[in-house]
Enzyme design. Structure first.
Site, PDB file in Angstrom:
ATOM      1  N   THR A  16      -1.446 -19.578 -17.466  1.00 12.30           N
ATOM      2  CA  THR A  16      -0.562 -19.240 -16.403  1.00 12.30           C
ATOM      3  C   THR A  16      -0.124 -20.095 -15.200  1.00 12.30           C
ATOM      4  O   THR A  16       0.609 -19.683 -14.408  1.00 12.30           O
ATOM      5  CB  THR A  16      -0.854 -17.761 -16.081  1.00 12.30           C
ATOM      6  OG1 THR A  16      -2.355 -17.769 -15.396  1.00 12.30           O
ATOM      7  CG2 THR A  16      -0.664 -16.865 -17.262  1.00 12.30           C
ATOM      8  N   LYS A  17      -1.347 -20.970 -15.124  1.00 16.52           N
ATOM      9  CA  LYS A  17      -1.322 -21.808 -13.767  1.00 16.52           C
ATOM     10  C   LYS A  17      -0.334 -23.165 -13.968  1.00 16.52           C
ATOM     11  O   LYS A  17       0.229 -23.023 -15.047  1.00 16.52           O
ATOM     12  CB  LYS A  17      -2.744 -22.205 -13.426  1.00 16.52           C
ATOM     13  CG  LYS A  17      -3.672 -20.983 -13.392  1.00 16.52           C
ATOM     14  CD  LYS A  17      -3.274 -20.068 -12.422  1.00 16.52           C
ATOM     15  CE  LYS A  17      -4.382 -19.027 -11.765  1.00 16.52           C
ATOM     16  NZ  LYS A  17      -4.358 -17.915 -12.893  1.00 16.52           N
ATOM     17  N   ASN A  18      -0.092 -23.578 -13.067  1.00 21.84           N
ATOM     18  CA  ASN A  18       0.787 -24.993 -13.165  1.00 21.84           C
ATOM     19  C   ASN A  18       0.211 -25.805 -13.893  1.00 21.84           C
ATOM     20  O   ASN A  18       0.939 -26.691 -14.657  1.00 21.84           O
ATOM     21  CB  ASN A  18       0.835 -25.554 -11.525  1.00 21.84           C
ATOM     22  CG  ASN A  18       1.519 -24.673 -10.672  1.00 21.84           C
ATOM     23  OD1 ASN A  18       1.167 -23.493 -10.827  1.00 21.84           O
ATOM     24  ND2 ASN A  18       2.199 -24.904  -9.620  1.00 21.84           N
TER      25      ASN A  18
ATOM     26  N   ILE B  30      -2.808 -26.779 -17.097  1.00 22.39           N
ATOM     27  CA  ILE B  30      -3.677 -25.880 -17.703  1.00 22.39           C
ATOM     28  C   ILE B  30      -4.472 -26.519 -18.913  1.00 22.39           C
ATOM     29  O   ILE B  30      -4.382 -27.458 -18.824  1.00 22.39           O
ATOM     30  CB  ILE B  30      -2.621 -24.770 -18.703  1.00 22.39           C
ATOM     31  CG1 ILE B  30      -1.756 -25.577 -19.540  1.00 22.39           C
ATOM     32  CG2 ILE B  30      -1.773 -23.996 -17.581  1.00 22.39           C
ATOM     33  CD1 ILE B  30      -0.743 -24.746 -20.226  1.00 22.39           C
TER      34      ILE B  30
ATOM     35  N   HIS C 165      -6.030 -21.846 -16.330  1.00 21.36           N
ATOM     36  CA  HIS C 165      -5.676 -20.525 -17.233  1.00 21.36           C
ATOM     37  C   HIS C 165      -4.245 -21.088 -17.484  1.00 21.36           C
ATOM     38  O   HIS C 165      -3.475 -21.669 -16.987  1.00 21.36           O
ATOM     39  CB  HIS C 165      -5.764 -19.147 -16.670  1.00 21.36           C
ATOM     40  CG  HIS C 165      -5.218 -18.198 -17.431  1.00 21.36           C
ATOM     41  ND1 HIS C 165      -4.216 -17.647 -17.729  1.00 21.36           N
ATOM     42  CD2 HIS C 165      -6.161 -17.527 -18.537  1.00 21.36           C
ATOM     43  CE1 HIS C 165      -4.206 -16.802 -18.623  1.00 21.36           C
ATOM     44  NE2 HIS C 165      -5.392 -16.405 -19.037  1.00 21.36           N
TER      45      HIS C 165
END
Length: 375
Positions: A180-182, A184, A178
């Site tokens: 918001t992850k490191n 993406i 997603h």
């Protein structure tokens, strides 16, 4: 306003997307899906991986693979995203929630065993903030009671337990890509299969319950409906975006760790010792993948004041999960669990902006404002 998160684009994403389109195959399991699979299996040592459209889908596949049925019990932390629980609720499972640790929002491994009954089928652990659970302890408990272990590693890319990648311990594991992850792909996820008995069936479930993957490999002369399943595989366009990110994994991680360290050096010994603010804890057995930097305020009132103060100064900081055991959906099934530390983190935790393009000037501004708030 300094945002909480800003998706980072390396520059190769659109180039690879154009390449995927030009290949003439943009549905699932195209050239870039295969590249991503190879990366994870060779670079991180996962036995077998399958890209999915989300981490939620990967968790739902895991629930099907271990044959969760109505009445089965599944143990997991309450301080997690709702997808962790929903995947098993959809199959009819009863959720038994575990409290958080005193020193970390992750699940208290010592509280697992007392929840095990003859109906328990699996332990679903969550590596909160990318920080490993005590995997030796969890796996020993699971082995002793003959339980499946599923790692919700949504936040745990490039994080390790005693030099072994998270996601490679449980029978199955789920990752998120997603925005918001490191690393993406906008939306996206991955199922890791560490138990060979699930490999063939995982492919079938992912392909609507058909043996289509085997057909394209020439293993069967036609494919048909052989099991339950759904459409869990992502477009190769999503995989193309993800592969560009994976090529820059080391660069992205180095930058995020630099930002994380700047926060920690500014706050440790000051906020924790003088103002009773809890800072991130990284156990000796775990590594830090710099997924997030958080503060845990003394109480709910202090957190509310801090968030308001930061917003007034142009900084968007956010809180995190609400206790699942106190959710309106779960209340009907709640039997009076007192999960003290889960509720504490739900009421008091603040996540600070942490993204690749956060400038040193903006970070210094954030740090200065937080220190001023506590002074």
């Amino acid at each position: 306003m300094i945002p909480f998160n800003k998706p980072y684009v390396t520059g190769k994403e659109t180039e690879y997307i154009q390449e995927a389109v030009a290949s003439g195959k943009i549905s699932g399991d195209g050239i870039f899906t295969k590249k991503c699979h190879t990366f994870f299996e060779t670079q991180l040592g996962f036995q077998k991986v399958l890209l999915t459209t989300s981490c939620t889908d990967a968790l739902e596949m895991a629930a099907i693979l271990i044959d969760i049925k109505p009445g089965d019990e599944v143990i997991m932390p309450s301080y997690t995203f709702v997808s962790t629980a929903n995947a098993f609720i959809l199959r009819g499972a009863k959720i038994k929630f575990v409290d958080s640790r005193t020193d970390h929002p992750g699940m208290d491994e010592d509280a697992i065993e007392k929840l095990i009954t003859h109906k328990t089928k699996a332990i679903v652990l969550v590596h909160y903030a990318g920080v490993a659970c005590d995997m030796d302890k969890v796996m020993d408990i699971a082995k002793q009671h003959d339980l499946f272990v599923i790692e919700d590693a949504a936040q745990a890319i490039d994080s390790y337990y005693k030099d072994k990648a998270l996601g490679s311990f449980g029978h199955l594991a789920a990752f998120s890509f997603h925005e918001t992850k490191n690393i993406i792909s906008g939306e996206g996820g991955m199922l890791v299969i560490n138990d060979e008995r699930f490999e063939q069936r995982a492919e079938i479930i992912r392909e609507k319950g058909t043996n289509r993957s085997a057909f394209f490999r020439g293993e069967v002369d036609k494919y048909g409906w052989v099991d339950m399943g759904s459409s869990f595989l992502p477009s190769d366009i999503i995989a193309a975006f993800l592969y560009a990110q994976l090529e820059s994994l080391k660069e992205i991680q180095n930058k995020r760790k630099e930002i994380w360290t700047n926060y920690d050096q500014a706050f440790r010994g000051v906020l924790d010792e003088k103002h009773e603010v809890q800072l991130p804890c990284i156990p000796k057995f775990a590594t830090n993948n710099a997924h997030m930097y958080y503060l845990v305020c003394k109480d709910k009132k202090e957190r509310k004041a801090l968030l308001k103060y930061l917003k007034e100064n142009g900084i968007l900081a956010v809180f995190h999960y609400l206790s699942l055991h106190k959710s309106s959906f779960y209340k009907a099934n709640c039997h009076g669990e007192e999960l003290t530390y889960t509720d504490f983190y739900s009421d008091c935790l603040v996540r600070l902006p942490l993204f690749y393009e956060l400038t040193s000037q903006d970070q210094a501004f954030i740090i200065g404002k937080i220190l001023k708030f506590y002074r």
